[in-house]
Design a protein around this motif. Structure first.
Motif, PDB file in Angstrom:
ATOM      1  N   ASN A 193       0.777  -1.244  -0.008  1.00  0.00           N
ATOM      2  CA  ASN A 193      -0.123  -0.147   0.076  1.00  0.00           C
ATOM      3  C   ASN A 193       0.828   1.182  -0.102  1.00  0.00           C
ATOM      4  O   ASN A 193       0.656   2.322  -0.789  1.00  0.00           O
ATOM      5  N   ARG A 199       1.648   1.746  -3.571  1.00  0.00           N
ATOM      6  CA  ARG A 199       0.582   2.036  -4.232  1.00  0.00           C
ATOM      7  C   ARG A 199       0.238   3.584  -4.085  1.00  0.00           C
ATOM      8  O   ARG A 199       0.164   4.399  -4.871  1.00  0.00           O
ATOM      9  N   LEU A 243      -5.087  -1.052  -1.213  1.00  0.00           N
ATOM     10  CA  LEU A 243      -6.028  -2.274  -1.326  1.00  0.00           C
ATOM     11  C   LEU A 243      -6.628  -2.801   0.129  1.00  0.00           C
ATOM     12  O   LEU A 243      -5.919  -2.474   1.151  1.00  0.00           O
ATOM     13  N   ILE A 287      -7.304  -3.084  -9.662  1.00  0.00           N
ATOM     14  CA  ILE A 287      -7.720  -3.685  -8.257  1.00  0.00           C
ATOM     15  C   ILE A 287      -8.014  -3.098  -7.176  1.00  0.00           C
ATOM     16  O   ILE A 287      -7.300  -1.886  -6.781  1.00  0.00           O
ATOM     17  N   THR A 288      -8.846  -3.722  -6.693  1.00  0.00           N
ATOM     18  CA  THR A 288      -9.173  -2.893  -5.063  1.00  0.00           C
ATOM     19  C   THR A 288      -8.909  -3.674  -3.800  1.00  0.00           C
ATOM     20  O   THR A 288      -8.977  -3.268  -2.664  1.00  0.00           O
ATOM     21  N   ASP A 289      -8.950  -5.112  -4.118  1.00  0.00           N
ATOM     22  CA  ASP A 289      -8.819  -6.183  -2.838  1.00  0.00           C
ATOM     23  C   ASP A 289      -7.572  -6.883  -3.055  1.00  0.00           C
ATOM     24  O   ASP A 289      -6.986  -7.108  -4.170  1.00  0.00           O
ATOM     25  N   VAL A 290      -7.369  -7.548  -1.940  1.00  0.00           N
ATOM     26  CA  VAL A 290      -6.049  -8.274  -2.016  1.00  0.00           C
ATOM     27  C   VAL A 290      -6.173  -9.587  -0.888  1.00  0.00           C
ATOM     28  O   VAL A 290      -6.785  -9.158   0.066  1.00  0.00           O
ATOM     29  N   GLY A 332      -4.543 -10.491  -6.370  1.00  0.00           N
ATOM     30  CA  GLY A 332      -5.317  -9.128  -6.508  1.00  0.00           C
ATOM     31  C   GLY A 332      -6.546  -9.047  -7.030  1.00  0.00           C
ATOM     32  O   GLY A 332      -6.707  -9.990  -8.087  1.00  0.00           O
ATOM     33  N   ARG A 356     -10.727  -7.107  -8.412  1.00  0.00           N
ATOM     34  CA  ARG A 356     -11.850  -6.281  -8.268  1.00  0.00           C
ATOM     35  C   ARG A 356     -13.169  -7.023  -8.441  1.00  0.00           C
ATOM     36  O   ARG A 356     -13.242  -7.711  -9.529  1.00  0.00           O
TER      37      ARG A 356
END
Length: 161
Positions: free
Chosen positions: A46, A49, A57, A136-139, A157, A159
């Motif tokens: 993160n 990012r 994420l 992508i938003t999730d991990v 990863g 979305r």
């Protein structure tokens, strides 16, 4: 031990999951400090990012389950592969966990305890692309112990739809 890393970027639309069973996770050994190391790895991802102007994420339980099952399977196979011992690929694994996605990607690594995985991934163009994928938003992260001093990491990863 030489550190080995591999990446895969896979995109697709969700479809029915195949009727192949996912590998068992129950027998899988995790290092005693795995929760702390996974938290540190997520924080580092993160940070990368954020430096790239991307949002952080969020941990997703379904992606974490997919990552954990695959990490355990890598230990069983004693090698890095984006295809499981049962023939499932990334798309199959996340669908089997009930994650309906617009996009998924995966990083895997075989390291030793003294090698943090996030910098290894960051210094590899394919891995970095996966960590910094704007879509992508999730991990989900997983870390498991293999034979000798080997440790297997999986980052999934995604979305969601």
């Amino acid at each position: 031990m030489k550190t080995m890393i591999a990446a895969c970027l896979a995109f697709g639309l969700a479809a029915a999951a195949p009727a192949v069973a996912a590998p068992a996770v129950a027998d899988c050994a995790r290092p005693n400090d795995s929760a702390a190391r996974m938290a540190q790895t997520l924080a580092q991802i993160n940070t990368y990012r954020s430096s790239a102007g991307l949002p952080a994420l969020t941990t997703n339980a379904k992606l974490t389950s997919a990552a954990a099952a695959h990490a355990c399977d890598l230990v069983k196979m004693r090698k890095l592969s984006h295809r499981g011992s049962n023939g499932l690929d990334l798309s199959d694994r996340v669908k089997a966990q009930g994650y309906r996605y617009l996009m998924v990607n995966e990083n895997i690594a075989d390291t030793t305890p003294s090698h943090p995985v996030a910098p290894l991934w960051y210094n590899s163009p394919g891995h970095r692309r996966n960590m910094l994928e704007p879509g992508i938003t999730d991990v989900g992260l997983a870390l498991v112990s293999g034979a000798g001093n080997r440790q297997f990491w999986v980052m999934v990863g995604g979305r969601a739809r």
